[in-house]
Design a protein around this motif. Structure first.
Motif, mmCIF file in Angstrom:
data_model
loop_
_atom_site.group_PDB
_atom_site.id
_atom_site.type_symbol
_atom_site.label_atom_id
_atom_site.label_comp_id
_atom_site.label_asym_id
_atom_site.label_seq_id
_atom_site.Cartn_x
_atom_site.Cartn_y
_atom_site.Cartn_z
ATOM 1 N N UNK A 64 0.503 -1.144 -0.012
ATOM 2 C CA UNK A 64 0.003 0.335 -0.190
ATOM 3 C C UNK A 64 1.116 1.285 -0.489
ATOM 4 N N UNK A 65 2.055 1.370 0.781
ATOM 5 C CA UNK A 65 3.042 2.326 0.671
ATOM 6 C C UNK A 65 3.789 2.501 -0.438
ATOM 7 N N UNK A 66 3.926 1.573 -1.220
ATOM 8 C CA UNK A 66 5.155 1.694 -2.273
ATOM 9 C C UNK A 66 3.468 2.453 -3.338
ATOM 10 N N UNK A 67 2.770 1.619 -3.705
ATOM 11 C CA UNK A 67 1.429 2.555 -4.968
ATOM 12 C C UNK A 67 1.129 3.947 -4.395
ATOM 13 N N UNK A 68 1.131 4.299 -2.418
ATOM 14 C CA UNK A 68 0.837 5.106 -2.430
ATOM 15 C C UNK A 68 2.166 6.687 -2.839
ATOM 16 N N UNK A 69 3.465 6.357 -2.512
ATOM 17 C CA UNK A 69 4.878 6.893 -2.893
ATOM 18 C C UNK A 69 5.059 6.943 -4.493
ATOM 19 N N UNK A 70 4.601 5.850 -5.162
ATOM 20 C CA UNK A 70 4.569 5.851 -6.684
ATOM 21 C C UNK A 70 3.563 7.333 -6.750
ATOM 22 N N UNK A 71 2.576 6.833 -6.422
ATOM 23 C CA UNK A 71 1.341 8.276 -6.393
ATOM 24 C C UNK A 71 1.965 9.679 -6.130
ATOM 25 N N UNK A 72 2.402 9.761 -5.607
ATOM 26 C CA UNK A 72 2.592 10.882 -4.758
ATOM 27 C C UNK A 72 3.477 11.566 -5.680
#
Length: 430
Positions: free
Chosen positions: A43-51
């Motif tokens: 989940x954090x990987x996807x959020x960091x990518x989205x950021x």
């Protein structure tokens, strides 16, 4: 592809954000055995990518509200991972960075991070968070940490969140809560502190059975006593429930902070050391504030300031708040169902994670457009929640390695096995 053979090949898998964050689809559900599935990391990987992606966007913006529910797991996401757990940290870092570079990502930790921990008086601070005293002082010096409180005058409407897991078939608790928060009952008018509120509740619970008029609309003394037990257990001797908020001392109300969230902000709300009823209270209150922000409830306060186009909410252990066993009257379940069923159009996106998908309310998983299946056991894959998966994928789910997932998304005709790299933010191991 062709894993374990000489022809093994790695391909970059692009995921269209419109199917993850909206408007085409929204919401992500991640499931898998604790530890082995790395649910939080994915989940954090996807959020960091989205950021990183949305930092370059002009027309759209995203912000993130993350709940830390386990130890210090997410309380240093602005710091770089030192890979200290590896035998050769430098080599491991180089390997992980090469994976990020292959995906055209920076490999930098999160930026624009703010941390919110429950307030506790000096000397009792360790009761509210796993952050050490030195870490708290360091974060405060950097201006990235605040301590949140709840006052009776401004937060009494959130009392119902304390009853999210309480069976109330006769709706007597609901009747008492409505009596307290609707503002028209003379018994609860003029109260301004939690102590005065508890005294008033105690007064009702002290009545004898003879004093109970037994009218059809009268709340019984026994119901008041049950209400008193739940309230006292939650707020008595808890510094988080206070009379006032001293902003000059780094104190805040979460609702006020959420109103001011801006593009690419990452708010980490620490609830790891709170009891389950208070975790539910904080989570439910924050979800309601986010939803009200996107509904325009705070427009008069914000003026010309506009909230981010989308706000992503991440919570691990979703089963605590939206399981099949959660009472239908639960205020938190209502908020989560609102987000999953109507949040996409408003720009409120839920990233939820749990060990067993079969425990989650079907209206929550049913409204997620993206599903990530991590390693699980054969008992779980035989439940009806996995009925639509072909046998070959069910077998794969029992053998997946850490960091591997089967992804189901409208973009893909079938499930896709993917691997994601290790986190780039600081890890607390052992």
């Amino acid at each position: 592809m062709y894993e374990g053979t000489e022809a093994e090949t790695s391909l970059k898998v692009p995921l269209n954000a419109k199917f993850l964050l909206g408007p085409e689809g929204a919401h992500l559900n991640i499931s898998g055995i604790s530890g082995l599935a790395s649910k939080t990391s994915y989940a954090m990987f996807l959020m960091k990518t989205a950021q990183e992606r949305y930092m370059k966007e002009r027309e759209e913006s995203v912000a993130y509200v993350i709940f830390n529910v386990k130890g210090k797991d997410l309380l240093a996401i602005h710091e770089a991972n030192d890979f200290a757990e590896a035998e050769d940290p430098a080599a491991e870092r180089a390997r992980v960075m090469s994976e990020y570079q292959a995906m055209e990502l920076s490999g930098e930790p999160f930026s624009q991070v703010k941390y919110y921990i429950p307030y506790a008086q000096e000397g009792r601070a360790r009761q509210s968070t796993y952050l050490g005293k030195n870490e708290q002082e360091e974060y405060e010096a950097q201006g990235i940490l605040k301590r949140f409180k709840y006052t009776y005058a401004e937060d009494k409407e959130s009392i119902e969140m304390l009853f999210s897991d309480i069976d109330d078939p006769q709706q007597t608790m609901d009747a008492i809560i409505n009596k307290i928060i609707d503002g028209t009952d003379p018994d609860f008018q003029g109260l301004s502190t939690w102590a005065a509120f508890r005294d008033k509740v105690d007064e009702f619970s002290q009545k004898s059975q003879k004093d109970d008029k037994k009218k059809s609309n009268e709340i019984s003394v026994l119901s008041w006593r049950k209400f008193k037990r739940i309230i006292n257990k939650a707020i008595r001797n808890d510094d988080m429930f206070a009379n006032r908020v001293a902003e000059s001392k780094g104190e805040c109300r979460l609702t006020d902070e959420i109103r001011g969230i801006q593009k690419n902000d990452v708010y980490v709300i620490d609830i790891a050391k709170l009891s389950e009823d208070k975790q539910a209270f904080v989570f439910g209150d924050a979800i309601r504030a986010i939803y009200n922000l996107k509904l325009g409830e705070y427009d008069d306060i914000l003026g010309n300031a506009k909230p981010p186009t989308r706000i992503v909410v991440f919570i691990d252990e979703l089963n605590k708040y939206a399981s099949k066993d959660t009472p239908k009257s639960s205020a938190i379940l209502r908020e989560i169902l609102d987000v999953t069923e109507r949040g996409r159009s408003l720009g409120v996106v839920l990233f939820g994670a749990e060990q067993f998908r079969s425990n989650i309310h079907p209206r929550v998983t049913g409204n997620c457009s993206t599903h990530a299946y991590g390693r699980t056991n054969s008992i779980e894959t035989e439940t009806k929640d996995y009925k639509s998966l072909p046998p070959v994928y069910k077998n794969m789910l029992t053998r997946l390695s850490q960091g591997d997932y089967l992804i189901q998304n409208p973009m893909f005709r079938s499930l896709l096995k993917i691997h994601f790299p290790k986190p780039v933010y600081k890890q607390f191991k052992g």
